[in-house]
Design a protein around this motif. Structure first.
Motif, PDB file in Angstrom:
ATOM      1  N   ARG A 190       0.837  -1.205   0.000  1.00  0.00           N
ATOM      2  CA  ARG A 190       0.000   0.000   0.000  1.00  0.00           C
ATOM      3  C   ARG A 190       0.874   1.258   0.000  1.00  0.00           C
ATOM      4  O   ARG A 190       0.616   2.226  -0.723  1.00  0.00           O
ATOM      5  CB  ARG A 190      -0.916  -0.010   1.221  1.00  0.00           C
ATOM      6  CG  ARG A 190      -2.030   1.040   1.169  1.00  0.00           C
ATOM      7  CD  ARG A 190      -2.751   1.119   2.505  1.00  0.00           C
ATOM      8  NE  ARG A 190      -3.223  -0.180   2.969  1.00  0.00           N
ATOM      9  CZ  ARG A 190      -4.356  -0.743   2.581  1.00  0.00           C
ATOM     10  NH1 ARG A 190      -5.152  -0.110   1.741  1.00  0.00           N
ATOM     11  NH2 ARG A 190      -4.714  -1.930   3.054  1.00  0.00           N
ATOM     12  N   TYR A 191       1.924   1.254   0.805  1.00  0.00           N
ATOM     13  CA  TYR A 191       2.853   2.389   0.887  1.00  0.00           C
ATOM     14  C   TYR A 191       3.494   2.647  -0.474  1.00  0.00           C
ATOM     15  O   TYR A 191       3.594   3.804  -0.932  1.00  0.00           O
ATOM     16  CB  TYR A 191       3.928   2.085   1.935  1.00  0.00           C
ATOM     17  CG  TYR A 191       5.086   3.045   1.971  1.00  0.00           C
ATOM     18  CD1 TYR A 191       4.988   4.286   2.604  1.00  0.00           C
ATOM     19  CD2 TYR A 191       6.304   2.710   1.371  1.00  0.00           C
ATOM     20  CE1 TYR A 191       6.059   5.165   2.638  1.00  0.00           C
ATOM     21  CE2 TYR A 191       7.373   3.587   1.401  1.00  0.00           C
ATOM     22  CZ  TYR A 191       7.254   4.811   2.033  1.00  0.00           C
ATOM     23  OH  TYR A 191       8.318   5.680   2.060  1.00  0.00           O
ATOM     24  N   HIS A 192       3.914   1.561  -1.130  1.00  0.00           N
ATOM     25  CA  HIS A 192       4.546   1.716  -2.448  1.00  0.00           C
ATOM     26  C   HIS A 192       3.561   2.289  -3.457  1.00  0.00           C
ATOM     27  O   HIS A 192       3.908   3.201  -4.227  1.00  0.00           O
ATOM     28  CB  HIS A 192       5.072   0.363  -2.939  1.00  0.00           C
ATOM     29  CG  HIS A 192       5.602   0.414  -4.332  1.00  0.00           C
ATOM     30  ND1 HIS A 192       6.787   1.046  -4.657  1.00  0.00           N
ATOM     31  CD2 HIS A 192       5.091  -0.062  -5.512  1.00  0.00           C
ATOM     32  CE1 HIS A 192       7.001   0.957  -5.961  1.00  0.00           C
ATOM     33  NE2 HIS A 192       5.988   0.290  -6.500  1.00  0.00           N
ATOM     34  N   LEU A 193       2.336   1.773  -3.461  1.00  0.00           N
ATOM     35  CA  LEU A 193       1.346   2.272  -4.420  1.00  0.00           C
ATOM     36  C   LEU A 193       0.984   3.726  -4.148  1.00  0.00           C
ATOM     37  O   LEU A 193       0.729   4.496  -5.086  1.00  0.00           O
ATOM     38  CB  LEU A 193       0.094   1.389  -4.383  1.00  0.00           C
ATOM     39  CG  LEU A 193       0.285  -0.048  -4.897  1.00  0.00           C
ATOM     40  CD1 LEU A 193      -0.990  -0.856  -4.696  1.00  0.00           C
ATOM     41  CD2 LEU A 193       0.698  -0.051  -6.366  1.00  0.00           C
ATOM     42  N   ASP A 194       0.987   4.124  -2.872  1.00  0.00           N
ATOM     43  CA  ASP A 194       0.740   5.530  -2.537  1.00  0.00           C
ATOM     44  C   ASP A 194       1.784   6.434  -3.191  1.00  0.00           C
ATOM     45  O   ASP A 194       1.484   7.566  -3.595  1.00  0.00           O
ATOM     46  CB  ASP A 194       0.767   5.734  -1.025  1.00  0.00           C
ATOM     47  CG  ASP A 194      -0.509   5.239  -0.338  1.00  0.00           C
ATOM     48  OD1 ASP A 194      -1.503   5.005  -1.046  1.00  0.00           O
ATOM     49  OD2 ASP A 194      -0.491   5.081   0.892  1.00  0.00           O
ATOM     50  N   ARG A 195       3.014   5.940  -3.291  1.00  0.00           N
ATOM     51  CA  ARG A 195       4.105   6.739  -3.873  1.00  0.00           C
ATOM     52  C   ARG A 195       3.959   6.883  -5.387  1.00  0.00           C
ATOM     53  O   ARG A 195       4.623   7.725  -5.998  1.00  0.00           O
ATOM     54  CB  ARG A 195       5.448   6.098  -3.537  1.00  0.00           C
ATOM     55  CG  ARG A 195       5.722   6.048  -2.025  1.00  0.00           C
ATOM     56  CD  ARG A 195       6.981   5.291  -1.717  1.00  0.00           C
ATOM     57  NE  ARG A 195       8.169   5.997  -2.172  1.00  0.00           N
ATOM     58  CZ  ARG A 195       9.397   5.453  -2.281  1.00  0.00           C
ATOM     59  NH1 ARG A 195       9.561   4.179  -1.976  1.00  0.00           N
ATOM     60  NH2 ARG A 195      10.408   6.165  -2.689  1.00  0.00           N
ATOM     61  N   LEU A 196       3.111   6.056  -6.000  1.00  0.00           N
ATOM     62  CA  LEU A 196       2.900   6.147  -7.433  1.00  0.00           C
ATOM     63  C   LEU A 196       1.787   7.130  -7.794  1.00  0.00           C
ATOM     64  O   LEU A 196       1.579   7.408  -8.990  1.00  0.00           O
ATOM     65  CB  LEU A 196       2.547   4.771  -8.016  1.00  0.00           C
ATOM     66  CG  LEU A 196       3.546   3.635  -7.768  1.00  0.00           C
ATOM     67  CD1 LEU A 196       3.110   2.376  -8.527  1.00  0.00           C
ATOM     68  CD2 LEU A 196       4.969   4.028  -8.162  1.00  0.00           C
ATOM     69  N   THR A 197       1.082   7.609  -6.794  1.00  0.00           N
ATOM     70  CA  THR A 197      -0.035   8.528  -7.055  1.00  0.00           C
ATOM     71  C   THR A 197       0.463   9.972  -7.069  1.00  0.00           C
ATOM     72  O   THR A 197       1.457  10.308  -6.381  1.00  0.00           O
ATOM     73  CB  THR A 197      -1.140   8.370  -6.009  1.00  0.00           C
ATOM     74  OG1 THR A 197      -0.606   8.662  -4.716  1.00  0.00           O
ATOM     75  CG2 THR A 197      -1.680   6.955  -6.010  1.00  0.00           C
TER      76      THR A 197
END
Length: 201
Positions: A190-197
């Motif tokens: 989830r943390y990694h995907l947040d960084r893609l937004t």
């Protein structure tokens, strides 16, 4: 009148027995005889469908891939129209991580297949095919997310797909080894995907 045997169902039944044995004891324990005992059928019945262990394992690799892929594709159908790509990617990760007994057994079996594939080219090709399919779909979704403004537009979708899938693989191993608990692994994705937004999203 003799009972009609559903041969595809019998193969799937044997495959499920292989997954249970491999998930519990590794592939060394997945002999035709041990699988027959696990499946509750005779050794001759197993040999009717699979002449040897490698033939059985090649089938099971395809079966395992189909099971995981079907769950991922079901999620993709739910996200066929423009929508929350990030949510789907998180759900996909959850299907691939060993978060319960079934997925733990699948992951252990999958890792055992990967190790054996080094010496069995047919297994390696089956695994590479599945990886290419999954990478393509993930890259496609990341690219769509960038175009729709849900993810950062400058992202290289192909490379981001490699990074995300490699992260999931690593986290899956960490869970199996007790180095990460399932909740921590999920939050890391989830943390990694947040960084893609985009910032401010």
């Amino acid at each position: 009148m003799p009972k009609k045997v559903d041969h595809d169902e019998r193969r799937r039944h044997i495959a499920e027995a292989v997954l249970r044995v491999a998930g519990r004891d590794g592939l060394d324990g997945a002999t035709l005889r041990d699988v027959a005992v696990e499946a509750g059928i005779s050794l001759g019945s197993v040999q009717h469908y699979f002449r040897n262990k490698d033939e059985m394992l090649r089938y099971v690799v395809g079966y395992l891939g189909e099971q995981v892929t079907a769950r991922i594709v079901a999620g993709m159908r739910d996200h066929a129209a423009p929508g929350p790509v990030r949510s789907f990617l998180l759900s996909m990760a959850a299907e691939m991580l060993p978060l319960d007994d079934r997925r733990r057994a699948e992951r252990r079996a999958g890792q055992a297949f990967t190790a054996r594939a080094v010496d069995v080219p047919e297994l390696g090709e089956a695994l590479r095919y599945g990886d290419r399919w999954l990478h393509g779909r993930v890259a496609e979704l990341i690219g769509r997310g960038g175009r729709d403004g849900e993810l950062r537009p400058e992202l290289d979708a192909e490379r981001e797909a490699v990074v995300l899938l490699a992260m999931i693989e690593g986290l899956a191993t960490d869970i199996l080894l007790g180095m990460r608990d399932p909740g921590e692994a999920t939050e890391t994705v989830r943390y990694h995907l947040d960084r893609l937004t985009p910032q401010g999203s």
